[in-house]
Enzyme design. Structure first.
Site, PDB file in Angstrom:
ATOM      1  CE  LYS A  52     122.732  55.527  55.888  1.00  0.00           C
ATOM      2  NZ  LYS A  52     122.219  54.164  55.898  1.00  0.00           N
ATOM      3  CD  GLN A  96     123.018  51.084  53.891  1.00  0.00           C
ATOM      4  OE1 GLN A  96     123.410  51.942  54.671  1.00  0.00           O
ATOM      5  NE2 GLN A  96     121.843  51.158  53.294  1.00  0.00           N
ATOM      6  CG  ASP A 119     119.457  52.329  60.376  1.00  0.00           C
ATOM      7  OD1 ASP A 119     119.387  53.515  59.995  1.00  0.00           O
ATOM      8  OD2 ASP A 119     120.090  51.445  59.763  1.00  0.00           O
TER       9      ASP A 119
END
Ligand code: NAP
Length: 290
Positions: A52, A96, A119
């Site tokens: 990322k 995460q 997300d």
């Protein structure tokens, strides 16, 4: 048969985003800024976050990684989230997953301000996506729809069968595939589905998202179908230096000759997932959604 090149498509999208960022910089606007909270030292999570950060560089974004040991308390994590929610220099951030067992993932997900939830995991974004409202789309499903669109694969009125009903792939993909403009007729299968093979054989677009290497065999696929393989399972492979290789849910060698389009693993859906995250971060920076 065409092999869908997710890596190349993702590279093109990142270039497009970088161009938009360059234009924003010329106008005196600041770089989009994505932050990631990484707890512990899980190998998979380390790799995902590193990828990322690399994607942010390619897009011209600023990125920040906030690391904590897996002994971090839930209260400490919620405090960091609160700070990021209120930090005007951060456009979007991710936590995460997975998190250590002593931390309630749902509570953490809901603590993220939905306007920074790039997300697309927050229930408000999930709900808005189902309603067809502006929102941060779930990364993997939106990446799949983008691949279909860029390869001009017809979806309108087509039978789309999805194997898997997870909250991050199967369910949100079903919502996207049936929305107006995509217009597929969607069937979602799971471990209790009867006659799975026959259901799959009816698919114009078959999506395998169950996490079982080689599960989709040739006899489950209609001649000329499009097959999208979401599965990513590490399987032992003595011929590799690492001792492992990434395996999809589709028996690629035998299924591919029957297809009109198919995604490989790796290099298919995976790179597109990060692209959606970048697209969402850009939207967070422009403020075009909320
Ligand atoms: P998950 O949460 O484990 O869900 C798996 C789904 O598959 C469940 O709905 C399960 O049914 C269903 N299933 C399992 N065995 C089945 C069977 N024999 N027949 C029919 N359905 C069956 O999985 P996930 O998180 O969606 O991930 C799926 C795969 O995609 C994994 O390999 C994951 O690593 C990969 N993935 C890749 C990306 C990417 O960017 N490439 C992103 C996300 C996930 P029940 O609900 O009935 O248990």
């Amino acid at each position: 048969m065409t092999i869908i090149d997710g890596k190349q498509t993702a590279a093109t999208i990142k270039q497009e985003i970088a161009q938009i960022v360059a234009e924003r910089l010329e106008k005196g606007l600041r770089r989009p800024h994505l932050a990631a909270i990484l707890v512990g030292h899980d190998g998979g999570s380390e790799t995902y976050v590193a990828n990322k950060v690399k994607a942010c560089e390619a897009c011209g974004f600023k990125s920040t990684v906030i690391r904590r040991e897996d002994t971090v308390t839930e209260a400490e994590l919620l405090e960091i989230i609160d700070q990021l929610n209120n930090d005007d220099t951060v456009d979007g951030f991710i936590v995460q997953l997975p998190l250590p067992k002593h931390i309630n993932e749902q509570k953490v997900t809901e603590a993220v301000d939905f306007r920074k939830d790039v997300d697309g995991f927050h229930p408000i974004n999930v709900g808005r996506q189902s309603l067809g409202m502006p929102c941060f789309h779930s990364a993997t499903p939106a990446g799949i729809v983008e691949l279909l669109r860029r390869y001009n694969i017809p979806t309108r009125g087509k039978n789309c069968v999805i194997i898997g009903r997870s909250n991050i792939v199967g369910k949100p993909l079903a919502a996207l595939m049936m929305q107006k403009g995509v217009d597929a007729t969607v069937t979602v299968c799971h471990s209790a589905t009867e006659n799975l093979k026959e259901v799959c054989r009816n698919a114009d677009i078959l999506v395998a998202a169950l996490g079982r290497p080689g599960f989709v065999t040739e006899d489950m696929v209609k001649e000329g179908a499009t097959v999208i393989d979401v599965g990513t399972t590490l399987v032992p492979d003595a011929t590799r230096k690492t001792g492992f290789r990434l395996s999809g849910d589709v028996d690629f060698a035998n299924v591919a000759p029957k297809c009109s389009f198919i995604t490989p693993v790796p290099g298919g859906v995976g790179p597109m997932t990060i692209c959606t995250l970048m697209q969402n971060t850009l939207k967070a920076a422009t403020g075009e959604l909320f």
